[in-house]
Enzyme design. Structure first.
Site, PDB file in Angstrom:
ATOM      1  CE1 TYR A   1      95.627  52.030  62.052  1.00  0.00           C
ATOM      2  CE2 TYR A   1      94.677  52.016  59.851  1.00  0.00           C
ATOM      3  CZ  TYR A   1      94.689  51.550  61.152  1.00  0.00           C
ATOM      4  OH  TYR A   1      93.752  50.619  61.537  1.00  0.00           O
TER       5      TYR A   1
ATOM      6  CG  PHE B   1      95.724  41.959  63.325  1.00  0.00           C
ATOM      7  CD1 PHE B   1      96.362  42.772  62.401  1.00  0.00           C
ATOM      8  CD2 PHE B   1      95.943  42.205  64.676  1.00  0.00           C
ATOM      9  CE1 PHE B   1      97.189  43.813  62.803  1.00  0.00           C
ATOM     10  CE2 PHE B   1      96.777  43.244  65.094  1.00  0.00           C
ATOM     11  CZ  PHE B   1      97.400  44.046  64.157  1.00  0.00           C
TER      12      PHE B   1
END
Length: 285
Positions: free
Chosen positions: A63, A213
């Site tokens: 990330y 998600f």
């Protein structure tokens, strides 16, 4: 802030964690690439999350790359004794931010060492192997070689527990012949429920499913049913979507991400939202 610990806790590796955690992905720049717009705000969100009782943070050195881990270290090191930081390996980023499989023993070793260094840790609590056999959906195929490499790193004392991400039920049962699996992290939310049977099977084994998600990802969940239940309960649609996941099964651990303190508070307050049988029936249509 209301305590989100009312949603209970669940075993993750050797730790008991509160069921609403925090996903650090959105602390990086757009497309999970590059630095954030507001560095100080990211540090504030992390500190506020832990102050509110979050003891499960999900991150990865890809990330940014390296951005979210460095922010976590800057905000929270030295870490609280009960904080479980879960990271994942199996990919690297190219110079444009693309996602490239990184499955060799050498690449996985480097990824684990990078995570340790950037987080300021001597050992990683949980490392998820993210399958990259298909970037868009779980795809069948052997994960034996990368898993074996992670088991060797576990035997060296660099990893305590191994998890899996973006995988099929077959891959999970194959992996369990090689090493205990601490958690599974797959795409799952109110609108994407292909893992319903898997969640129930994992619950029987006491293994948490950690949906990534949980709110739909880069385009948030939208539905009239969500809006209607939210209006009735005086909650936001996203709080209702999180509350549905919490009520769906006790082995679901949530890691909603945000770079906004206001959204963080809203996500944590989802623990207070109680859905009736009628609400659930409407949502599950």
């Amino acid at each position: 802030m209301t305590s989100h610990t009312t949603s209970g806790s669940y075993q993750l590796g050797h730790r008991q964690v509160n069921r609403i955690g925090y996903g650090a992905m959105q602390l990086a720049g757009p497309g999970v690439f590059g630095p954030p717009k507001d560095h100080a705000m990211c540090l504030r969100v992390l500190r506020e999350a832990v102050a509110a009782g979050v003891n499960h943070i999900d991150t990865s050195d890809f990330y940014g790359p390296h951005i979210t881990n460095k922010l976590i270290k800057e905000a929270l090191h030295p870490y609280a004794d009960d904080l479980c930081i879960v990271t994942k390996v199996g990919a690297i980023r190219d110079e444009k931010g693309g996602w490239i499989p990184a499955f060799s023993a050498r690449e996985l070793t480097r990824a684990v060492e990078d995570n340790l260094r950037h987080l300021g840790l001597d050992v990683l609590d949980v490392v998820n192997l993210r399958s990259m056999l298909d970037v868009h959906r779980p795809a069948e195929g052997s994960l034996e070689a990368p898993l074996t490499a992670l088991v060797e790193l576990k035997e060296r004392g660099l990893i305590r527990h191994i998890g899996l991400s973006h995988v099929t039920p077959t891959q999970i049962s194959d992996a369990q012949k090689i090493t205990p699996i601490a958690c599974v992290q797959n795409y799952y939310n109110l609108a994407n429920r292909q893992d319903d049977d898997l969640i129930d099977a994992l619950a029987v084994q006491g293994i948490p499913l950690v949906p990534f998600f949980p709110l739909g990802g880069f385009s948030p969940l939208q539905s009239e049913a969500l809006n209607e239940v939210a209006r009735r309960l005086d909650a936001t649609p996203m709080q209702v979507a999180l509350a549905w996941l919490l009520q769906r099964s006790p082995n679901i651990l949530l890691i909603p991400g945000t770079s906004s303190p206001q959204h963080l508070r809203e996500n944590l307050a989802a623990a207070e939202v109680r859905l009736s049988a009628e609400d659930v029936a409407l949502l599950e249509q």
